[in-house]
Design a protein around this motif. Structure first.
Motif, short mmCIF file in Angstrom:
data_model
loop_
_atom_site.label_atom_id
_atom_site.label_comp_id
_atom_site.label_asym_id
_atom_site.label_seq_id
_atom_site.Cartn_x
_atom_site.Cartn_y
_atom_site.Cartn_z
N MET A 1 23.44 57.00 -99.67
CA MET A 1 22.14 56.60 -99.16
C MET A 1 22.25 55.32 -98.34
N TYR A 2 23.15 54.44 -98.72
CA TYR A 2 23.28 53.18 -97.99
C TYR A 2 23.87 53.40 -96.60
N TYR A 3 24.46 54.57 -96.36
CA TYR A 3 24.96 54.89 -95.02
C TYR A 3 23.81 54.92 -94.01
N LEU A 4 22.68 55.49 -94.40
CA LEU A 4 21.56 55.64 -93.49
C LEU A 4 21.03 54.30 -93.01
N ALA A 5 20.97 53.33 -93.90
CA ALA A 5 20.50 52.01 -93.50
C ALA A 5 21.44 51.38 -92.48
N HIS A 6 22.74 51.59 -92.68
CA HIS A 6 23.71 51.00 -91.75
C HIS A 6 23.76 51.76 -90.42
N LEU A 7 23.41 53.01 -90.41
CA LEU A 7 23.39 53.78 -89.18
C LEU A 7 22.09 53.59 -88.40
N ALA A 8 21.12 52.90 -89.00
CA ALA A 8 19.85 52.66 -88.32
C ALA A 8 19.92 51.45 -87.39
N LEU A 9 20.79 50.49 -87.65
CA LEU A 9 20.85 49.30 -86.81
C LEU A 9 21.22 49.63 -85.37
N PRO A 10 22.20 50.50 -85.10
CA PRO A 10 22.45 50.85 -83.70
C PRO A 10 21.25 51.50 -83.03
N ALA A 11 20.42 52.21 -83.79
CA ALA A 11 19.21 52.82 -83.22
C ALA A 11 18.22 51.74 -82.81
N ILE A 12 18.11 50.70 -83.61
CA ILE A 12 17.20 49.60 -83.28
C ILE A 12 17.68 48.88 -82.02
N VAL A 13 18.98 48.61 -81.94
CA VAL A 13 19.53 47.95 -80.75
C VAL A 13 19.35 48.84 -79.53
N ALA A 14 19.59 50.14 -79.67
CA ALA A 14 19.40 51.06 -78.55
C ALA A 14 17.95 51.10 -78.10
N LEU A 15 17.01 51.07 -79.04
CA LEU A 15 15.59 51.05 -78.69
C LEU A 15 15.22 49.79 -77.92
N ILE A 16 15.73 48.65 -78.38
CA ILE A 16 15.46 47.39 -77.68
C ILE A 16 16.04 47.43 -76.27
N MET A 17 17.26 47.94 -76.15
CA MET A 17 17.90 48.00 -74.83
C MET A 17 17.16 48.99 -73.92
N ALA A 18 16.73 50.12 -74.44
CA ALA A 18 16.04 51.12 -73.62
C ALA A 18 14.69 50.61 -73.14
N LEU A 19 13.99 49.87 -73.98
CA LEU A 19 12.67 49.39 -73.60
C LEU A 19 12.72 48.11 -72.78
N SER A 20 13.80 47.34 -72.89
CA SER A 20 13.86 46.06 -72.19
C SER A 20 14.09 46.23 -70.69
N GLY A 21 14.70 47.32 -70.28
CA GLY A 21 15.02 47.48 -68.87
C GLY A 21 13.96 48.22 -68.07
N THR A 22 12.87 48.61 -68.67
CA THR A 22 11.88 49.40 -67.96
C THR A 22 10.49 48.79 -68.07
N GLN A 23 9.66 49.12 -67.11
CA GLN A 23 8.25 48.78 -67.16
C GLN A 23 7.55 49.85 -67.99
N ILE A 24 6.86 49.46 -69.02
CA ILE A 24 6.24 50.43 -69.92
C ILE A 24 5.04 51.10 -69.23
N GLU A 25 5.12 52.41 -69.15
CA GLU A 25 4.04 53.22 -68.59
C GLU A 25 3.69 54.29 -69.62
N LEU A 26 2.47 54.66 -69.64
CA LEU A 26 2.04 55.69 -70.60
C LEU A 26 1.89 57.03 -69.90
N ASN A 27 3.03 57.61 -69.50
CA ASN A 27 3.01 58.95 -68.92
C ASN A 27 4.23 59.71 -69.41
N LEU A 28 4.24 60.97 -69.16
CA LEU A 28 5.28 61.85 -69.69
C LEU A 28 6.64 61.61 -69.05
N SER A 29 6.69 61.30 -67.78
CA SER A 29 7.99 61.08 -67.12
C SER A 29 8.66 59.81 -67.64
N TRP A 30 7.87 58.75 -67.88
CA TRP A 30 8.45 57.53 -68.44
C TRP A 30 8.98 57.80 -69.85
#
Length: 126
Positions: free
Chosen positions: A1-30
């Motif tokens: 079970m502790y594997y899942l917690a450790h595999l979540a940190l790269p997802a958080i970093v990826a989310l921050i990186m994905a959102l930091s480089g774009t202008q947030i728009e509320l449409n399907l293509s974005w």
């Protein structure tokens, strides 16, 4: 079970990186572009984590060694991400090569340290 917690940190970093480089728009293509970028970034950032999870599980490493390896990877991921994020130079992205080349070394150091700390705690409690 502790594997899942450790595999979540790269997802958080990826989310921050994905959102930091774009202008947030509320449409399907974005949303589609961001989801695609998020999946790519997660695979890049989480590859060493998944490899360590597979190796430690296959060889039945102790919990202390496994967690130590993951903590080493977390520290390396955070430090490389911080250094790349702070740089304005275009070649700063090459810092991610440090992440992939340093991952086996940091895993080994973290696993040894984790095993040592776990055995030290066991000796202290006895």
């Amino acid at each position: 079970m502790y594997y899942l917690a450790h595999l979540a940190l790269p997802a958080i970093v990826a989310l921050i990186m994905a959102l930091s480089g774009t202008q947030i728009e509320l449409n399907l293509s974005w949303f589609a572009r961001t989801t695609e970028k998020l999946a790519e970034l997660y695979m890049i950032f989480a590859a060493p984590h998944w490899i360590w999870a597979a190796i430690s599980g296959y060889f039945e490493a102790s919990k202390g060694a496994t967690v130590g390896g993951f903590i080493g990877l977390h520290l390396l991921l955070f430090s490389v991400w911080f250094l790349v994020a702070q740089s304005n130079e275009s070649h700063a992205a090459n810092g991610w090569f440090i992440y992939f080349l340093g991952a086996p070394i940091v895993i080994a150091i973290g696993a040894v340290a984790g095993r040592f700390i776990a055995s030290w705690k066991t000796r202290q409690s006895a």
